[in-house]
Design an enzyme around this catalytic site. Structure first.
Site, short mmCIF file in Angstrom:
data_model
loop_
_atom_site.label_atom_id
_atom_site.label_comp_id
_atom_site.label_asym_id
_atom_site.label_seq_id
_atom_site.Cartn_x
_atom_site.Cartn_y
_atom_site.Cartn_z
N ASP A 1 9.66 5.84 -3.68
CA ASP A 1 8.51 4.94 -3.63
C ASP A 1 8.91 3.61 -4.26
OD1 ASP A 1 5.99 3.93 -3.32
OD2 ASP A 1 5.04 5.19 -4.83
N ASP B 1 7.00 1.21 2.34
CA ASP B 1 7.55 1.26 0.99
C ASP B 1 7.75 2.66 0.42
OD1 ASP B 1 4.85 1.75 0.83
OD2 ASP B 1 4.57 0.66 -1.04
N GLU B 2 7.58 3.71 1.22
CA GLU B 2 7.83 5.05 0.69
C GLU B 2 8.25 6.00 1.80
OE1 GLU B 2 4.49 7.35 -0.77
OE2 GLU B 2 3.07 5.99 0.20
#
Length: 366
Positions: A14, A108-109
């Site tokens: 993350d 983003d993860e």
């Protein structure tokens, strides 16, 4: 502890305040300052906030006006999604150096299954360290990671040592970790559900574990089975490289509140056109149409209808959306409208994948 189900080595990576970090990296003058991506216009909503801004209570999905009130020194930055996608692909390419089993959740993860990996490294913990180091070297940004036997625990663990940290929950630590976990930390337990659990005397994983399956299903429906199993370390969902979407949608926030259904029809048509474009791009159709209405006081309402056939065309989407709009009178003036399509024709493919998935029991060295 011995588990009677297959174990994996799962990493959840993350990025730390991703959008804001990209802006601070590209513009050094913003480093160390409270910034919010988006939310700068009269009707704007914050997309992301830097850690400096979060100290003042600024959060994503917060109205820009509230964010500014919380932090008068807040700097608003216009989103640059093309740039975020570019950096996200750089990060994703690093993941693929280790495994092809990469399941992105957003820009983003992502989840990575490194049970068997391209480096032949038996330690998922060391792999996570390497990946985080490479991300920093390549992008100048930090990432946090969680490492454990399944996706649920890995995701919870990735939040433990943020920012720029990681946490491993080894197989023998899983039960104690889950029993001591605050119920608010359980992925899938939102604010409303947490408050309901509090009323039922459930404050920790151990409290949750004491409740029977029947009790949880009575109070939480289908989610009850999910809570019952994850608190026991059971979450058999595999890392799926090609995630099948559960729904596709589009929405618009308006500069001025709309107070009449008539004024909303043109807006709905534009939203339907955008939704049709997204459906065609993904070659997807669906049966359940949901109209999302956010009022000027930020309360949210949804109205849904399931059709007996799959649709993907603008005209049919708009026809049903109009029907839902006129289903009952509006409670207030409206600041946002959205249309989504669920019950997609990908569900059959998803069930087929689940049947074909083969799980392997391996000896673990985290």
């Amino acid at each position: 502890m011995d588990f009677d189900f297959p174990l994996r080595k799962i990493i959840h990576v993350d990025m730390d305040a991703f959008y804001a970090s990209v802006e601070q990296h590209d513009n050094p003058e913003l480093k160390g300052k409270p910034i919010a991506v988006g939310g700068g216009s009269k009707r704007g909503v914050v997309s992301a906030a830097s850690y400096e801004a979060r100290k003042f209570g600024v959060r994503s999905a917060m109205a820009g006006s509230i964010a500014r009130r919380n932090c008068p020194e807040l700097i608003f930055v216009k989103p640059r999604f093309d740039r975020y996608k570019e950096v996200s692909m750089q990060i994703r390419n690093i993941f693929f150096e280790y495994t092809d089993l990469v399941e992105p959740l957003s820009l983003d993860e992502a989840y990575l299954d490194v049970t068997e990996n391209k480096k032949g490294n038996p330690s998922a913990t060391l792999i996570a360290q390497e990946i985080r180091g490479k991300i920093f070297d390549k992008t100048g940004m930090t990432a946090s990671a969680g490492i454990s036997i399944n996706k649920f625990i890995a995701k919870v663990a990735s939040d433990y040592n943020k920012p720029n940290g990681q946490k491993t929950v080894n197989p023998e630590e899983v039960i104690e970790f889950l029993e001591n976990l605050d119920i608010r930390k359980f992925y899938g337990v939102g604010k409303v559900t947490a408050e309901k659990m509090y009323r039922l005397g459930i404050f920790s994983g151990l409290d949750l574990k004491k409740k029977s399956l029947e009790f949880l299903e009575d109070h939480f429906g289908k989610s009850g089975s999910y809570y019952y199993h994850v608190v026991r370390g059971i979450h058999l969902s595999s890392v799926k490289p090609h995630r099948i979407p559960k729904s596709v949608g589009a929405e618009r926030t308006f500069f001025e509140n709309l107070s009449s259904e008539i004024f909303m029809l043109e807006k709905l048509e534009n939203i339907a056109i955008e939704l049709e474009r997204r459906l065609q791009k993904s070659k997807i159709a669906g049966k359940t149409i949901t109209l999302k209405i956010k009022y000027s006081d930020f309360t949210l309402q949804t109205r849904s209808k399931t059709l007996p056939y799959f649709i993907a065309s603008k005209d049919l989407i708009l026809e049903t959306a109009k029907e839902l709009l006129y289903q009952s009178s509006l409670e207030n003036s409206v600041r946002l409208l959205g249309i989504s399509l669920a019950n997609l024709n990908t569900e059959k493919e998803k069930k087929s994948e689940e049947k074909e998935s083969v799980l392997v029991q391996l000896k673990f060295d985290f």
